[in-house]
Design a protein around this motif. Sequence first.
Motif, short mmCIF file in Angstrom:
data_model
loop_
_atom_site.label_atom_id
_atom_site.label_comp_id
_atom_site.label_asym_id
_atom_site.label_seq_id
_atom_site.Cartn_x
_atom_site.Cartn_y
_atom_site.Cartn_z
N THR A 1 0.79 -1.19 0.16
CA THR A 1 0.14 0.06 0.07
C THR A 1 0.83 0.98 -0.02
OG1 THR A 1 -1.90 -1.08 1.16
CG2 THR A 1 -1.76 1.34 1.41
N GLY B 1 -0.29 2.11 -3.37
CA GLY B 1 -1.62 2.27 -3.11
C GLY B 1 -2.43 3.53 -4.15
N LEU C 1 -5.20 3.07 -7.17
CA LEU C 1 -6.44 3.86 -7.17
C LEU C 1 -6.71 4.90 -8.52
CD1 LEU C 1 -6.63 4.95 -3.23
CD2 LEU C 1 -8.38 3.84 -4.53
N ASP D 1 -10.89 0.43 -8.10
CA ASP D 1 -10.94 0.42 -6.59
C ASP D 1 -9.98 -0.59 -5.88
OD1 ASP D 1 -13.54 1.63 -7.03
OD2 ASP D 1 -14.63 0.09 -7.17
N TYR D 2 -9.57 -0.07 -4.79
CA TYR D 2 -8.68 -0.90 -4.16
C TYR D 2 -9.23 -1.27 -2.77
CZ TYR D 2 -4.11 -1.56 -1.77
OH TYR D 2 -2.95 -1.96 -1.24
N ILE E 1 -7.76 -2.77 0.73
CA ILE E 1 -6.58 -2.95 1.45
C ILE E 1 -6.50 -3.86 2.53
CG2 ILE E 1 -7.23 -0.82 2.88
CD1 ILE E 1 -4.33 -0.22 3.50
N LEU F 1 -3.85 8.59 0.37
CA LEU F 1 -4.76 7.62 -0.22
C LEU F 1 -6.32 8.44 0.02
CD1 LEU F 1 -3.64 4.23 1.26
CD2 LEU F 1 -3.11 5.12 -1.00
N ARG F 2 -6.62 8.95 0.91
CA ARG F 2 -7.74 9.57 0.93
C ARG F 2 -7.84 10.64 -0.13
NH1 ARG F 2 -10.93 8.88 5.22
NH2 ARG F 2 -10.34 7.79 7.02
N ALA G 1 -8.21 8.81 -3.59
CA ALA G 1 -9.66 7.98 -3.67
C ALA G 1 -10.49 8.83 -4.21
CB ALA G 1 -10.16 7.23 -2.56
N LEU H 1 -11.52 3.23 -2.09
CA LEU H 1 -10.70 2.76 -1.00
C LEU H 1 -11.34 1.91 0.01
CD1 LEU H 1 -7.64 2.21 -0.07
CD2 LEU H 1 -7.81 4.11 1.38
N TYR H 2 -11.50 0.57 -0.08
CA TYR H 2 -12.22 -0.37 0.63
C TYR H 2 -11.46 -1.14 1.69
CZ TYR H 2 -16.04 0.36 -2.75
OH TYR H 2 -16.85 0.70 -3.59
N VAL I 1 -13.43 6.45 1.31
CA VAL I 1 -13.19 5.21 1.87
C VAL I 1 -14.25 4.78 2.39
CG1 VAL I 1 -11.76 4.88 3.86
CG2 VAL I 1 -10.99 6.53 2.48
#
Length: 280
Positions: free
Chosen positions: A77, A81, A85, A89-90, A92, A107-108, A111, A116-117, A277
């Motif tokens: 990630t 990561g 994205l 979709d990812y 983690i 990451l936020r 996304a 981001l799941y 997220v």
Amino acid sequence: MTSASKIRVGVVGYGNMGHYLTKAIEDNDNLELAFVWNRSTEALEGNVKSDCILKDLNDFAIFSPDLIVEVAHPCITREYGAKFLQYADYMIGSPTALADKDLEVTLRKAARVHGLYVPSGAFWGGEDIKKMADRGTLQALKVTISKHPYSFKLEGDLKEKNSRVTGDTAVELYSGPVRELCPLAPNNVNTMAVAALAAHNLGFDGVQCRLVSDPKLTDWHIVEVETWGPGDISKDKAFHCHTVRRNPAQIGNVTGSATYVSFLSSMVRAHGKGPGVHLC
């Protein structure tokens, strides 16, 4: 991808969980295996169709995945990561990576097109806790994980402390904020990281946790979650919920058997929620 199409899933990591998910994807009429990557490609040969073996993770986009599922290590990630994205979709599987403040922010921000799941895994009641955090009524959250000493993969001082656990007496290895524990036990405390993400008003610094090494736990991993909501905690008049989850697990296993099915259910749900997220 149209609504009638199968969801193409790329799997990053081919340990026990990666092997389980790969087989489940192949057996699911609504899913299609896009690729499988593993640090050692030898583990894939003869087990994964040759046209689904991804040798260089930098080439993942060529396989046109709709969803990428990481079940390898937090370092994936950190390195890939944000790149994942951009294209898909990812999900983690090692959310301890997000204990790194800068990485979580990155990451936020990444996304914005795809989601981001974060799979709930062994974290019971995550959706309800997130709802309380959304409303600002969640006052405190504490997660305790207890396992047999041989079921821990630890770093630093915790590794040394755990090596000294003998007999039948349980030993508390750690008590404090989730953030400080994640880099010391990246493979064992994903449940706590999920808790910190669900309880976003408290976060990795506000959610408290305990890690207990118990030689008597030869058949189980135990996860306890204590939640405090509206009311006066100081006078013991606040909402309080205490759940205990006993997950069957053999000595030496990092992941309990029930977590496999839970993770698969999360993977099946990891689509259609748009950017941002999401717990799944």
